[in-house]
Write a protein that holds these residues in place. Structure first.
Motif, PDB file in Angstrom:
ATOM      1  N   ARG B  37      -2.564  -3.915  -0.649  1.00 10.84           N
ATOM      2  CA  ARG B  37      -3.441  -3.135   0.200  1.00 10.84           C
ATOM      3  C   ARG B  37      -3.008  -3.369   1.633  1.00 10.84           C
ATOM      4  O   ARG B  37      -3.106  -4.493   2.134  1.00 10.84           O
ATOM      5  N   VAL B  38      -2.518  -2.322   2.257  1.00  7.22           N
ATOM      6  CA  VAL B  38      -2.207  -2.415   3.671  1.00  7.22           C
ATOM      7  C   VAL B  38      -3.485  -2.103   4.434  1.00  7.22           C
ATOM      8  O   VAL B  38      -4.427  -1.530   3.893  1.00  7.22           O
ATOM      9  N   MET B  39      -3.481  -2.472   5.696  1.00  4.59           N
ATOM     10  CA  MET B  39      -4.701  -2.423   6.497  1.00  4.59           C
ATOM     11  C   MET B  39      -5.424  -1.085   6.413  1.00  4.59           C
ATOM     12  O   MET B  39      -4.867  -0.041   6.703  1.00  4.59           O
ATOM     13  N   GLY B  40      -6.677  -1.143   5.988  1.00  2.00           N
ATOM     14  CA  GLY B  40      -7.514   0.051   5.981  1.00  2.00           C
ATOM     15  C   GLY B  40      -7.239   1.029   4.868  1.00  2.00           C
ATOM     16  O   GLY B  40      -7.891   2.068   4.794  1.00  2.00           O
ATOM     17  N   LYS B  41      -6.289   0.711   4.020  1.00  2.00           N
ATOM     18  CA  LYS B  41      -5.952   1.647   2.948  1.00  2.00           C
ATOM     19  C   LYS B  41      -6.432   1.133   1.587  1.00  2.00           C
ATOM     20  O   LYS B  41      -6.956   0.033   1.472  1.00  2.00           O
ATOM     21  N   GLU B  42      -6.249   1.943   0.579  1.00  2.00           N
ATOM     22  CA  GLU B  42      -6.670   1.575  -0.760  1.00  2.00           C
ATOM     23  C   GLU B  42      -5.624   0.684  -1.428  1.00  2.00           C
ATOM     24  O   GLU B  42      -4.484   0.614  -1.006  1.00  2.00           O
ATOM     25  N   ILE B  43      -6.050   0.020  -2.478  1.00  2.00           N
ATOM     26  CA  ILE B  43      -5.128  -0.815  -3.239  1.00  2.00           C
ATOM     27  C   ILE B  43      -4.137   0.081  -3.976  1.00  2.00           C
ATOM     28  O   ILE B  43      -4.531   0.988  -4.703  1.00  2.00           O
ATOM     29  N   LYS B  44      -2.855  -0.174  -3.770  1.00  2.00           N
ATOM     30  CA  LYS B  44      -1.809   0.670  -4.352  1.00  2.00           C
ATOM     31  C   LYS B  44      -0.965  -0.105  -5.347  1.00  2.00           C
ATOM     32  O   LYS B  44      -0.607  -1.263  -5.110  1.00  2.00           O
ATOM     33  N   PHE B  45      -0.653   0.543  -6.425  1.00  3.29           N
ATOM     34  CA  PHE B  45       0.244  -0.004  -7.438  1.00  3.29           C
ATOM     35  C   PHE B  45       1.657  -0.090  -6.887  1.00  3.29           C
ATOM     36  O   PHE B  45       2.128   0.824  -6.210  1.00  3.29           O
ATOM     37  N   LEU B  46       2.340  -1.196  -7.169  1.00  8.81           N
ATOM     38  CA  LEU B  46       3.739  -1.347  -6.784  1.00  8.81           C
ATOM     39  C   LEU B  46       4.652  -1.281  -8.002  1.00  8.81           C
ATOM     40  O   LEU B  46       5.535  -0.437  -8.077  1.00  8.81           O
ATOM     41  N   LEU B  47       4.461  -2.200  -8.939  1.00 10.92           N
ATOM     42  CA  LEU B  47       5.291  -2.156 -10.133  1.00 10.92           C
ATOM     43  C   LEU B  47       4.692  -2.960 -11.265  1.00 10.92           C
ATOM     44  O   LEU B  47       3.739  -3.706 -11.094  1.00 10.92           O
ATOM     45  N   HIS B  48       5.287  -2.764 -12.442  1.00  6.83           N
ATOM     46  CA  HIS B  48       4.796  -3.356 -13.682  1.00  6.83           C
ATOM     47  C   HIS B  48       5.962  -3.953 -14.454  1.00  6.83           C
ATOM     48  O   HIS B  48       6.963  -3.260 -14.705  1.00  6.83           O
ATOM     49  N   PHE B  49       5.844  -5.212 -14.821  1.00  3.99           N
ATOM     50  CA  PHE B  49       6.799  -5.870 -15.693  1.00  3.99           C
ATOM     51  C   PHE B  49       6.220  -5.991 -17.099  1.00  3.99           C
ATOM     52  O   PHE B  49       5.035  -6.297 -17.263  1.00  3.99           O
ATOM     53  N   VAL B  50       7.073  -5.788 -18.090  1.00  2.17           N
ATOM     54  CA  VAL B  50       6.752  -6.226 -19.438  1.00  2.17           C
ATOM     55  C   VAL B  50       7.783  -7.305 -19.747  1.00  2.17           C
ATOM     56  O   VAL B  50       8.973  -7.022 -19.857  1.00  2.17           O
ATOM     57  N   LYS B  51       7.300  -8.507 -19.851  1.00  2.00           N
ATOM     58  CA  LYS B  51       8.173  -9.686 -19.920  1.00  2.00           C
ATOM     59  C   LYS B  51       9.095  -9.644 -18.710  1.00  2.00           C
ATOM     60  O   LYS B  51       8.632  -9.572 -17.586  1.00  2.00           O
ATOM     61  N   GLU B  52      10.421  -9.681 -18.916  1.00  2.00           N
ATOM     62  CA  GLU B  52      11.304  -9.703 -17.749  1.00  2.00           C
ATOM     63  C   GLU B  52      11.765  -8.320 -17.317  1.00  2.00           C
ATOM     64  O   GLU B  52      12.491  -8.184 -16.329  1.00  2.00           O
ATOM     65  N   SER B  53      11.364  -7.298 -18.038  1.00  2.00           N
ATOM     66  CA  SER B  53      11.832  -5.939 -17.755  1.00  2.00           C
ATOM     67  C   SER B  53      10.862  -5.174 -16.865  1.00  2.00           C
ATOM     68  O   SER B  53       9.647  -5.225 -17.056  1.00  2.00           O
ATOM     69  N   LYS B  54      11.420  -4.414 -15.942  1.00  2.00           N
ATOM     70  CA  LYS B  54      10.604  -3.553 -15.094  1.00  2.00           C
ATOM     71  C   LYS B  54      10.240  -2.298 -15.868  1.00  2.00           C
ATOM     72  O   LYS B  54      11.106  -1.482 -16.183  1.00  2.00           O
ATOM     73  N   GLN B  55       8.969  -2.164 -16.174  1.00  2.00           N
ATOM     74  CA  GLN B  55       8.501  -1.018 -16.938  1.00  2.00           C
ATOM     75  C   GLN B  55       8.291   0.192 -16.040  1.00  2.00           C
ATOM     76  O   GLN B  55       8.536   1.325 -16.426  1.00  2.00           O
ATOM     77  N   ASP B  56       7.801  -0.065 -14.850  1.00  4.91           N
ATOM     78  CA  ASP B  56       7.493   1.022 -13.919  1.00  4.91           C
ATOM     79  C   ASP B  56       7.546   0.442 -12.516  1.00  4.91           C
ATOM     80  O   ASP B  56       6.762  -0.438 -12.194  1.00  4.91           O
ATOM     81  N   GLU B  57       8.467   0.902 -11.718  1.00  6.73           N
ATOM     82  CA  GLU B  57       8.557   0.424 -10.334  1.00  6.73           C
ATOM     83  C   GLU B  57       8.423   1.577  -9.350  1.00  6.73           C
ATOM     84  O   GLU B  57       8.901   1.504  -8.220  1.00  6.73           O
ATOM     85  N   SER B  58       7.767   2.613  -9.794  1.00  3.85           N
ATOM     86  CA  SER B  58       7.652   3.817  -8.979  1.00  3.85           C
ATOM     87  C   SER B  58       6.804   3.629  -7.724  1.00  3.85           C
ATOM     88  O   SER B  58       6.866   4.440  -6.808  1.00  3.85           O
ATOM     89  N   GLY B  59       6.032   2.563  -7.685  1.00  9.04           N
ATOM     90  CA  GLY B  59       5.192   2.340  -6.521  1.00  9.04           C
ATOM     91  C   GLY B  59       5.836   1.517  -5.423  1.00  9.04           C
ATOM     92  O   GLY B  59       5.258   1.346  -4.341  1.00  9.04           O
ATOM     93  N   MET B  60       7.028   1.024  -5.663  1.00  7.37           N
ATOM     94  CA  MET B  60       7.720   0.225  -4.651  1.00  7.37           C
ATOM     95  C   MET B  60       8.042   1.123  -3.456  1.00  7.37           C
ATOM     96  O   MET B  60       8.667   2.176  -3.615  1.00  7.37           O
ATOM     97  N   PRO B  61       7.667   0.701  -2.258  1.00  3.66           N
ATOM     98  CA  PRO B  61       7.776   1.597  -1.103  1.00  3.66           C
ATOM     99  C   PRO B  61       9.198   1.912  -0.668  1.00  3.66           C
ATOM    100  O   PRO B  61       9.470   3.032  -0.222  1.00  3.66           O
ATOM    101  N   ASN B  62      10.113   0.968  -0.762  1.00  2.00           N
ATOM    102  CA  ASN B  62      11.496   1.203  -0.345  1.00  2.00           C
ATOM    103  C   ASN B  62      12.364   0.047  -0.828  1.00  2.00           C
ATOM    104  O   ASN B  62      11.877  -0.889  -1.480  1.00  2.00           O
ATOM    105  N   ASN B  63      13.654   0.130  -0.507  1.00  2.00           N
ATOM    106  CA  ASN B  63      14.575  -0.880  -1.034  1.00  2.00           C
ATOM    107  C   ASN B  63      14.536  -2.205  -0.285  1.00  2.00           C
ATOM    108  O   ASN B  63      15.343  -3.096  -0.557  1.00  2.00           O
ATOM    109  N   ARG B  64      13.624  -2.357   0.639  1.00  2.00           N
ATOM    110  CA  ARG B  64      13.442  -3.677   1.257  1.00  2.00           C
ATOM    111  C   ARG B  64      12.616  -4.589   0.358  1.00  2.00           C
ATOM    112  O   ARG B  64      12.512  -5.781   0.611  1.00  2.00           O
TER     113      ARG B  64
END
Lengths: 112, 114
Positions: B37-64
């Motif tokens: 949650r960035v200041m004043g905003k809603e809680i946002k999904f970033l990513l989901h792991f299943v064990k060591e695998s990234k299942q969904d990383e569509s919420g990651m804001p950028n490559n930083r």
């Protein structure tokens, strides 16, 4: 993904029953409705989940009408410690990932 | 049963520096999620792991932002280089079978970039 709409804030008094309604007009067939509670400086805490009709646990009840386009979280006899933000979430059930969308939540303030 | 633990609880860094956040999920929980949650905003999904695998990383804001979960246990979220807009609270959650009702959240890491 279904978007949810809740009142921004609500006030109540100790001992009263509080009902918070959430609208989710675009809910999908396989979506469940889940409510979380969050206190300052803490992560959200699961309260209750349901699919349709009524669900009750030791802390709350969840009422879901037949069309499932809304749901109501009912907190019986609230106390000062129930002052928190309450989030309504809609998401699919199953393995794999799905983006859980948090709305703005409802800030409940319980007064003495 | 120990809950979801996040380290550090607070971090203040300068713009351009690197910060690594850590999340220890509940033992046995295969699913691990990062939110922020960035200041004043809603809680946002970033990513989901299943064990060591990234299942969904569509919420990651950028490559930083780089998330890892080596061995399927704890996870780290690295921000490099940090920018002012990265300030906020980063939450981690875990669950046993990916179902929403099973999410247990940590208390979050409050990141301040100055």
């Amino acid at each position: 993904l279904a978007k949810t709409t809740q009142p921004i804030s609500m006030d109540s008094y100790e001992g009263q029953e509080v009902n918070i309604t959430c609208s989710h007009n675009n809910i999908a067939t396989n979506d469940y409705i889940t409510w979380y509670q969050q206190f300052p400086s803490q992560g959200p805490r699961f309260i209750i989940q349901g699919y349709k009709t009524k669900v009750t646990n030791e802390v709350a009840s969840l009422f879901i009408p037949a069309d499932r386009k809304s749901s109501t979280l009912s907190l019986p006899r609230v106390s000062l410690s129930d002052t928190a933000v309450y989030y309504c979430l809609v998401g699919g059930l199953g393995t794999g990932g799905f983006k859980t969308i948090f709305g703005a939540g409802t800030r409940l303030f319980v007064k003495a | 049963e120990a809950g979801v633990t996040q380290f550090p609880s607070h971090s203040v860094i300068e713009k351009g520096q690197t910060v690594t956040l850590r999340c220890d999920p509940i033992s046995g929980h295969d699913n691990l999620y990062w939110y922020r949650r960035v200041m004043g905003k809603e809680i946002k999904f970033l990513l989901h792991f299943v064990k060591e695998s990234k299942q969904d990383e569509s919420g990651m804001p950028n490559n930083r932002f780089l998330a890892e979960r080596t061995g399927g246990t704890y996870s780290t979220l690295k921000v490099q280089p940090a920018e002012l807009e990265d300030s906020g609270v980063y939450f981690c959650a875990s669950s046993q079978d990916g179902r929403v009702y099973g999410y247990t959240f940590g208390s979050g890491t409050r990141l301040t970039v100055v």
